[in-house]
Write a protein that holds these residues in place. Structure first.
Motif, PDB file in Angstrom:
ATOM      1  N   GLU A  10       6.292  -0.164  -1.031  1.00  0.00           N
ATOM      2  CA  GLU A  10       4.978   0.475  -1.129  1.00  0.00           C
ATOM      3  C   GLU A  10       3.896  -0.478  -1.638  1.00  0.00           C
ATOM      4  O   GLU A  10       2.706  -0.165  -1.557  1.00  0.00           O
ATOM      5  CB  GLU A  10       5.049   1.714  -2.011  1.00  0.00           C
ATOM      6  N   SER A  13       1.358  -0.986   0.937  1.00  0.00           N
ATOM      7  CA  SER A  13       0.640   0.181   1.465  1.00  0.00           C
ATOM      8  C   SER A  13      -0.858  -0.039   1.684  1.00  0.00           C
ATOM      9  O   SER A  13      -1.418   0.557   2.607  1.00  0.00           O
ATOM     10  CB  SER A  13       0.867   1.405   0.563  1.00  0.00           C
ATOM     11  N   TRP A  15      -2.168  -2.365   3.166  1.00  0.00           N
ATOM     12  CA  TRP A  15      -2.288  -2.939   4.506  1.00  0.00           C
ATOM     13  C   TRP A  15      -2.184  -1.896   5.612  1.00  0.00           C
ATOM     14  O   TRP A  15      -2.695  -2.106   6.714  1.00  0.00           O
ATOM     15  CB  TRP A  15      -1.152  -3.928   4.757  1.00  0.00           C
ATOM     16  N   TRP A  16      -1.460  -0.811   5.347  1.00  0.00           N
ATOM     17  CA  TRP A  16      -1.010   0.071   6.420  1.00  0.00           C
ATOM     18  C   TRP A  16      -2.124   0.588   7.336  1.00  0.00           C
ATOM     19  O   TRP A  16      -1.929   0.641   8.555  1.00  0.00           O
ATOM     20  CB  TRP A  16      -0.186   1.228   5.843  1.00  0.00           C
ATOM     21  N   TYR A  26       6.537  -2.328  12.818  1.00  0.00           N
ATOM     22  CA  TYR A  26       6.727  -2.903  11.489  1.00  0.00           C
ATOM     23  C   TYR A  26       7.844  -2.172  10.754  1.00  0.00           C
ATOM     24  O   TYR A  26       7.993  -0.954  10.885  1.00  0.00           O
ATOM     25  CB  TYR A  26       5.448  -2.770  10.650  1.00  0.00           C
ATOM     26  N   PHE A  28       9.172  -1.949   6.743  1.00  0.00           N
ATOM     27  CA  PHE A  28       8.975  -2.313   5.338  1.00  0.00           C
ATOM     28  C   PHE A  28      10.254  -1.934   4.597  1.00  0.00           C
ATOM     29  O   PHE A  28      10.504  -0.762   4.332  1.00  0.00           O
ATOM     30  CB  PHE A  28       7.771  -1.572   4.768  1.00  0.00           C
TER      31      PHE A  28
END
Length: 201
Positions: A10, A13, A15-16, A26, A28
């Motif tokens: 997280e 996050s 960037w998401w 992607y 993670f």
């Protein structure tokens, strides 16, 4: 995408919302002992993370992929190259741990080792690695989140692994595109250090 020693998946996050899901997929991943995998036991080594990356890629049906590793995550992305060189397209390291280990001085090691259980030590390390440029509130918040994101045994295990592992001789000369991004205020993982280690390898 592989996270640092101080946070799980997280941490990426922010960037998401900006990732191009039309061109790329992607993943993670949380290493064992972090985030959604905080209760998953293991040896807590970088080599184990690399093996888990390949298992995850297999489960997703990804024959080839690129890897991004932040700090701790910078070492296992290189180990994936050793395990399956034909599957890795490109590497990106974000202030990454090099293949020859961190080589933390003995005098500094206790502060890092005790950060496995002490939030005040995590505050010291986070503040130092960002050049003391961020507010005490931000540093304290990140340290508190870090305590929730990674268990103490996993923290210490990965710290020992990333400090003592050295596979630089095996990976040096790997013929694939690689990029390193460093924080301008990070006193240790700076451009000079990365040019001498990660990029040379």
């Amino acid at each position: 995408m592989l996270h640092s020693l101080f946070a799980g998946h997280e941490s990426f996050s922010p960037w998401w919302p900006y990732l191009d899901g039309t061109r790329f997929s992607y993943a993670f991943m949380d290493a064992r002992g972090f985030g959604d995998a905080i209760d998953v036991e293991g040896s807590y080594t970088c080599d184990e993370i690399a093996s888990d990356v390949l298992l995850l890629a297999d489960s997703l049906g990804w024959r080839e992929f690129s890897l991004i590793g932040h700090s701790l995550g910078g070492m296992p992305v290189q180990q994936v190259v050793l395990k399956a060189p034909e599957r890795v397209r490109k590497l990106v390291g974000l202030s990454p741990a090099p293949a020859n280990g961190l080589g933390i001085p003995d005098a500094a090691y206790p502060v890092l080792a005790e950060a496995a259980r002490k939030v005040e030590n995590r505050r010291i390390i986070i503040d130092s690695s960002t050049g003391g440029k961020l507010s005490p509130h931000w540093v304290a918040s990140w340290a508190e989140q870090s305590m929730k994101a990674v268990g103490p045994d996993a923290f210490r295990g990965y710290l020992d692994s990333v400090n003592t592992t050295d596979f630089s001789a095996e990976i040096t000369g790997a013929p694939l595109p690689a990029l390193v991004v460093v924080g301008e205020n990070d006193p240790a993982t700076n451009a000079d250090a990365m040019n001498q280690t990660w990029m040379r390898h």
